[in-house]
Design an enzyme around this catalytic site. Structure first.
Site, PDB file in Angstrom:
ATOM      1  N   HIS A  28      -3.781   1.191  11.935  1.00  0.00           N
ATOM      2  CA  HIS A  28      -3.759  -0.362  12.394  1.00  0.00           C
ATOM      3  C   HIS A  28      -5.016  -0.882  12.860  1.00  0.00           C
ATOM      4  O   HIS A  28      -5.945  -0.181  13.394  1.00  0.00           O
ATOM      5  CB  HIS A  28      -2.765   0.050  13.925  1.00  0.00           C
ATOM      6  CG  HIS A  28      -2.435  -1.481  14.343  1.00  0.00           C
ATOM      7  ND1 HIS A  28      -2.975  -2.361  14.032  1.00  0.00           N
ATOM      8  CD2 HIS A  28      -1.678  -1.349  15.719  1.00  0.00           C
ATOM      9  CE1 HIS A  28      -2.262  -3.507  14.976  1.00  0.00           C
ATOM     10  NE2 HIS A  28      -1.626  -2.916  15.588  1.00  0.00           N
TER      11      HIS A  28
ATOM     12  N   ASN B  97     -10.396  -2.434   2.620  1.00  0.00           N
ATOM     13  CA  ASN B  97      -9.974  -2.589   1.068  1.00  0.00           C
ATOM     14  C   ASN B  97     -11.356  -2.352   0.103  1.00  0.00           C
ATOM     15  O   ASN B  97     -12.521  -2.396   0.882  1.00  0.00           O
ATOM     16  CB  ASN B  97      -9.436  -3.915   0.488  1.00  0.00           C
ATOM     17  CG  ASN B  97      -8.193  -4.284   1.212  1.00  0.00           C
ATOM     18  OD1 ASN B  97      -7.403  -3.088   1.249  1.00  0.00           O
ATOM     19  ND2 ASN B  97      -7.500  -5.325   1.232  1.00  0.00           N
TER      20      ASN B  97
ATOM     21  N   HIS C 269       0.860  -1.209  -0.264  1.00  0.00           N
ATOM     22  CA  HIS C 269      -0.062  -0.035  -0.278  1.00  0.00           C
ATOM     23  C   HIS C 269       0.916   1.053   0.053  1.00  0.00           C
ATOM     24  O   HIS C 269       0.700   2.157   0.592  1.00  0.00           O
ATOM     25  CB  HIS C 269      -0.915   0.104   1.161  1.00  0.00           C
ATOM     26  CG  HIS C 269      -1.915  -0.846   1.105  1.00  0.00           C
ATOM     27  ND1 HIS C 269      -3.459  -0.832   0.639  1.00  0.00           N
ATOM     28  CD2 HIS C 269      -2.089  -2.556   1.546  1.00  0.00           C
ATOM     29  CE1 HIS C 269      -4.023  -1.860   0.892  1.00  0.00           C
ATOM     30  NE2 HIS C 269      -3.149  -2.914   1.418  1.00  0.00           N
TER      31      HIS C 269
HETATM   32  C1  HEM Z   1      -1.920 -10.894   7.746  1.00  0.00           C
HETATM   33  C2  HEM Z   1      -2.117 -10.298   6.649  1.00  0.00           C
HETATM   34  C3  HEM Z   1      -1.845  -8.849   6.485  1.00  0.00           C
HETATM   35  C4  HEM Z   1      -0.655  -8.194   6.866  1.00  0.00           C
HETATM   36  C5  HEM Z   1       0.690  -8.665   7.550  1.00  0.00           C
HETATM   37  C6  HEM Z   1      -0.642  -6.726   6.613  1.00  0.00           C
HETATM   38  C7  HEM Z   1       0.437  -5.903   6.406  1.00  0.00           C
HETATM   39  C8  HEM Z   1       0.213  -4.701   6.180  1.00  0.00           C
HETATM   40  C9  HEM Z   1       1.409  -3.830   6.331  1.00  0.00           C
HETATM   41  C10 HEM Z   1       2.959  -4.306   6.914  1.00  0.00           C
HETATM   42  C11 HEM Z   1       1.198  -2.649   5.785  1.00  0.00           C
HETATM   43  C12 HEM Z   1       1.892  -1.303   5.634  1.00  0.00           C
HETATM   44  C13 HEM Z   1       1.664  -0.578   6.905  1.00  0.00           C
HETATM   45  C14 HEM Z   1       2.495   0.844   7.051  1.00  0.00           C
HETATM   46  O1  HEM Z   1       3.408   0.712   6.721  1.00  0.00           O
HETATM   47  O2  HEM Z   1       1.890   1.682   7.968  1.00  0.00           O
HETATM   48  C15 HEM Z   1      -0.140  -2.613   5.292  1.00  0.00           C
HETATM   49  C16 HEM Z   1      -1.092  -1.897   4.846  1.00  0.00           C
HETATM   50  C17 HEM Z   1      -2.482  -1.723   4.622  1.00  0.00           C
HETATM   51  N1  HEM Z   1      -3.134  -2.991   4.833  1.00  0.00           N
HETATM   52 FE1  HEM Z   1      -2.516  -4.840   5.280  1.00  0.00          FE
HETATM   53  N2  HEM Z   1      -1.793  -6.473   5.823  1.00  0.00           N
HETATM   54  C18 HEM Z   1      -2.800  -7.817   5.689  1.00  0.00           C
HETATM   55  C19 HEM Z   1      -3.728  -7.828   5.387  1.00  0.00           C
HETATM   56  C20 HEM Z   1      -4.690  -6.870   4.884  1.00  0.00           C
HETATM   57  C21 HEM Z   1      -6.131  -6.921   4.778  1.00  0.00           C
HETATM   58  C22 HEM Z   1      -6.703  -8.282   4.697  1.00  0.00           C
HETATM   59  C23 HEM Z   1      -6.468  -5.738   4.398  1.00  0.00           C
HETATM   60  C24 HEM Z   1      -7.895  -5.232   4.081  1.00  0.00           C
HETATM   61  C25 HEM Z   1      -8.783  -5.638   4.947  1.00  0.00           C
HETATM   62  C26 HEM Z   1      -5.252  -4.772   4.378  1.00  0.00           C
HETATM   63  C27 HEM Z   1      -5.314  -3.528   4.214  1.00  0.00           C
HETATM   64  C28 HEM Z   1      -4.329  -2.800   4.400  1.00  0.00           C
HETATM   65  C29 HEM Z   1      -4.405  -1.350   4.085  1.00  0.00           C
HETATM   66  C30 HEM Z   1      -5.525  -0.432   3.755  1.00  0.00           C
HETATM   67  C31 HEM Z   1      -3.033  -0.812   4.024  1.00  0.00           C
HETATM   68  C32 HEM Z   1      -2.627   0.799   4.040  1.00  0.00           C
HETATM   69  C33 HEM Z   1      -2.972   1.564   5.173  1.00  0.00           C
HETATM   70  C34 HEM Z   1      -2.395   3.055   4.824  1.00  0.00           C
HETATM   71  O3  HEM Z   1      -3.120   3.727   3.897  1.00  0.00           O
HETATM   72  O4  HEM Z   1      -1.565   3.528   5.498  1.00  0.00           O
HETATM   73  N3  HEM Z   1      -4.317  -5.296   4.884  1.00  0.00           N
HETATM   74  N4  HEM Z   1      -0.664  -4.044   5.713  1.00  0.00           N
END
Ligand code: HEM
Length: 751
Positions: free
Chosen positions: A366, A175, A102
């Site tokens: 988070h 999402n 992202h």
């Molecule tokens: C085990 C599964 C997942 C892991 C380990 C994971 C991990 C991460 C990580 C490391 C980031 C970067 C966050 C940052 O640097 O601030 C991120 C961002 C994000 N994740 Fe996940 N994610 C997972 C599943 C999902 C799922 C299922 C969704 C949706 C429901 C999701 C939605 C998002 C979104 C929207 C962001 C961006 C947040 C922003 O705009 O800063 N992720 N995720």
């Protein structure tokens, strides 16, 4: 225009002292009706540089910002130059790591208001009182691409909302697709490694169309439901303002009496649900790779504030096991036809960030940021996320104090005994930094539940410690089939073409074969159509069992997917074209191109402009060159774009007014006929009046023939609206109705 309160205030100077007071009441509490509470809070750190002396970071006024300190005007630069050293050192350290996923995102401020109290279901403070305006910050993103990648990648869109509630920050980190690729957090790093550019050559950027992604997917049958969504038009939105949002996992709502119910969160866009076509998406990526970012920014600057309703699907605890799927499985939806989505409030985005880095880049969402009244479930994907976000932000934002960064800090007061660490901002006074203590009278003290203290839901767990996947997660295809069956013919066509494109870029034949075998489990006709485009055959038998993602040393046959009959065969809410939640009756904020040159028909342009503006659209003039063009009666119109700076893919519809000299000039421009034929190919609404109809006929030769009716009457033919001598008012109204349909798929050839 917009409520750019922050900029206005800070430009008057004295931001620090003034800002502190505007949202805080005398009793130190936050005014619940003040939707600017977060904007006011940000004022403490907002500054304008206006009319001030240039200084070093130590506050020393700078006299010469042009030249470094040298030994003689042609001599070497001196190490002593503290001004040069400080400036260059700061510059050298301006970048932080981009998000591991992202990375590409755009954000905006706004507020949320609940329609009526939800006290029956939750004690969450921001869901109690319709008068309360809760500030929000929302970041939309793509998943796979780097920070500078195109907005129009075929990808999931992140939809992350931070509510600055009076009980602390609550984040819905969701999402625009309601399910996910995998069921267990253990697979997330594998998934992301597979979709990111391949490690040996860092290609392709922001694209899933390559071997490693499809290799992984072909071995993960659980991803097939998500694959249907990502190959659908949902993955190439027309605008971030026109996407749905989903919390994906099942959460809990907890009321004052401690009663828990399951909940799925939804965001429903009030502008409807719209996409572009894949050919268009690829061209937009070249013409304006910031297309979505610009669209969001401009809409807010224009005062067209994007709005979403927050929806909830609530399931009683006793009904946990009554569905054909497991509520804890993040590859499943609860169809809206089974549990309706209740719309409980509205979010409005009304202010662009003041500084991209300080806000959009540094914001830290988070899934674990919850408030009393909301709780987690045991969804094994969510459980892993609960660890991941703080962990990644510790390194991305440089230490444990990122909650103090202005965009992240709550408007609710923060008091605890956490201390020190890189970049600590708070100056904690006093002798004690532990609890319990007597030296500070026990402060800060714990809050009883009746005083808002958070208490986790006491879910009963009686289980063996086991590394396993529940058998209730093994139905990998039924909802993929449900999704496919719920699409209209054009939408099915787009899924087939998307798969042909993606798998067509895959170089390893066995990966394609495995994918065709998986697709055949979803729908045989789908698999056959994709295979036809690939010049391949759907394999009747695979040399290995289907599910390769099984623990070591076990028999994979024991892990084969199973099919469970679903309650319904089709869900209209899954289609974008036929979706009953989003009637196609508005053209608000749509961008319409008016192709004109000197001598254009002013009456037609005036009338068209009037009708389009009344309908809330944004008419823009496109001409052979910038500057002004002069109408048939001598009035002048400013040109918004030339054919060099515009392209049909950046507009929703196009109108060519009459005026013989204007149409003659446009006929001489190759770009004008390309503009029209491309708009036609992308199934957009096209209108022509007077001599303009002639330009349509030549530009769209073979696709469009002028109707005999086009004299005095309005002819509407597959989204091409024309009249030679009829009423422009009638033409404009017919044009608006046709644009509202979004696209005219009847023009599209078969797969
Ligand atoms: C085990 C599964 C997942 C892991 C380990 C994971 C991990 C991460 C990580 C490391 C980031 C970067 C966050 C940052 O640097 O601030 C991120 C961002 C994000 N994740 Fe996940 N994610 C997972 C599943 C999902 C799922 C299922 C969704 C949706 C429901 C999701 C939605 C998002 C979104 C929207 C962001 C961006 C947040 C922003 O705009 O800063 N992720 N995720």
């Amino acid at each position: 225009m917009t409520t750019r309160k922050a900029s206005k205030k800070s430009s008057k100077g004295g931001t620090k002292a003034k800002a502190l007071q505007s949202s805080e009441r005398r009793d130190g509490k936050i005014d619940p009706q003040n939707n600017d509470a977060k904007t006011d809070d940000l004022q403490k750190n907002t500054e304008d540089n206006g009319g001030e002396f240039l200084t070093t970071n130590q506050g020393v006024r700078i006299n010469d910002n042009q030249n470094s300190l040298k030994a003689g005007d042609r001599g070497p630069t001196l190490l002593e130059d503290f001004i040069l050293r400080e400036k260059i050192t700061h510059f050298d350290h301006e970048r932080i790591p981009e998000r591991v996923v992202h990375a590409r995102g755009s954000a905006a401020h706004g507020y949320f208001q609940v329609y009526e109290s939800m006290a029956e279901y939750t004690k969450a403070g921001f869901l109690q009182d319709p008068v309360v305006k809760t500030p929000v910050f929302v970041r939309f993103s793509t998943v796979a691409g780097s920070r500078g990648s195109t907005d129009l990648a075929r990808d999931v869109r992140g939809f992350a909302v931070k509510f600055y509630t009076q009980q602390g920050n609550f984040d819905i980190v969701g999402n625009n697709i309601p399910v996910f690729f995998i069921q267990d957090a253990m697979k997330f790093p594998d998934l992301v490694h597979a979709v990111k550019p391949e490690p040996h050559n860092e290609m392709p950027q922001a694209a899933s169309a390559h071997d490693t992604f499809w290799d992984f997917i072909s071995l993960m049958p659980e991803s097939m439901h998500m694959i249907m969504w990502v190959m659908s038009d949902r993955a190439i939105p027309r605008s971030l303002r026109m996407i749905e949002g989903f919390g994906v996992h099942t959460f809990r709502l907890i009321n004052e009496r401690g009663k828990s119910r399951f909940v799925k969160f939804h965001w429903k866009p009030l502008l409807g649900l719209h996409a572009v076509v894949w050919d268009e998406a690829q061209k937009i990526s070249g013409k304006d790779s910031d297309f979505h970012r610009r669209d969001l920014w401009e809409a807010i600057e224009n005062g067209d504030f994007p709005e979403w309703e927050l929806g909830v699907q609530i399931v009683e605890e006793k009904d946990e096991h009554k569905f054909a799927f497991d509520l804890l499985d993040p590859t499943k939806i609860i169809p809206e036809e089974i549990v309706p989505v209740r719309r409980i409030g509205k979010m409005t985005l009304n202010r662009n960030p003041d500084n991209f880095f300080a806000e959009t880049e540094q914001v830290a969402f988070h899934v674990g940021n919850i408030v009393p009244g909301i709780d987690f479930t045991n969804d094994p994907l969510m459980q892993g996320r609960l660890f991941s976000y703080t962990d990644t932000q510790l390194i991305r934002l440089g230490g444990p104090n990122f909650h103090e960064i202005p965009i992240n800090r709550p408007v609710a007061p923060v008091h605890n005994n956490q201390r020190d660490g890189f970049m600590r901002q708070t100056v904690n006074r006093g002798q004690t930094s532990y609890e319990p203590n007597t030296l500070r009278g026990g402060c800060p003290f714990q809050a009883g539940v009746d005083m808002g203290g958070f208490q986790s839901f006491a879910e009963r767990i009686d289980a063996q410690k086991i590394r396993a996947r529940s058998a209730s997660f093994f139905d990998h295809f039924s909802q993929a089939t449900l999704f496919y069956n719920s699409q209209t013919e054009p939408e099915k066509r787009h899924i087939i073409r998307a798969l042909r494109f993606e798998l067509g870029k895959v170089e390893t034949p066995s990966i394609r074969e495995r994918m065709l075998a998986l697709l055949a489990q979803v729908d045989k006709q789908l698999a056959n159509s994709v295979a036809e485009g690939l010049g391949a055959k759907v394999p009747t038998k695979l040399d290995k069992p289907m599910n390769m993602s099984v623990p070591g040393g076990v028999d994979p046959r024991k892990f084969q997917p199973k099919k469970v009959e679903q309650e319904i065969d089709s869900s209209p809410a899954l289609s974008m074209v036929n979706n009953p939640n989003f009637p196609k009756d508005s053209i608000k904020t749509r961008k319409i191109a008016l192709l004109i040159a000197d001598g254009f028909d002013e009456t037609a342009v005036d009338q068209m402009n009037k009708t389009l503006l009344t309908a809330g659209a944004m008419p823009k003039t496109v001409a052979p060159r910038l500057g002004v063009v002069t109408g048939a009666n001598g009035s002048q119109v400013k040109v918004d774009f030339s054919f060099l700076t515009a392209s049909s893919v950046l507009f929703d519809a196009v109108f060519v007014p009459g005026g013989d000299p204007s149409v003659a000039a446009l006929s001489a421009e190759k770009e004008a006929s390309e503009f029209l034929s491309e708009a036609y190919k992308h199934c957009k609404t096209i209108a022509g009046s007077g001599a303009g109809v002639g330009l349509l006929a030549t530009s769209l030769a073979g696709d469009f023939t002028e109707s005999n009716e086009a004299g005095e009457r309005i002819a509407v033919n597959k989204g091409v609206v024309t009249t030679r001598a009829g009423s422009i008012k009638d033409l404009a109204e017919a044009f608006v109705s046709a644009i509202a349909l979004h696209r005219h798929w009847e023009r599209e050839p078969g797969p």
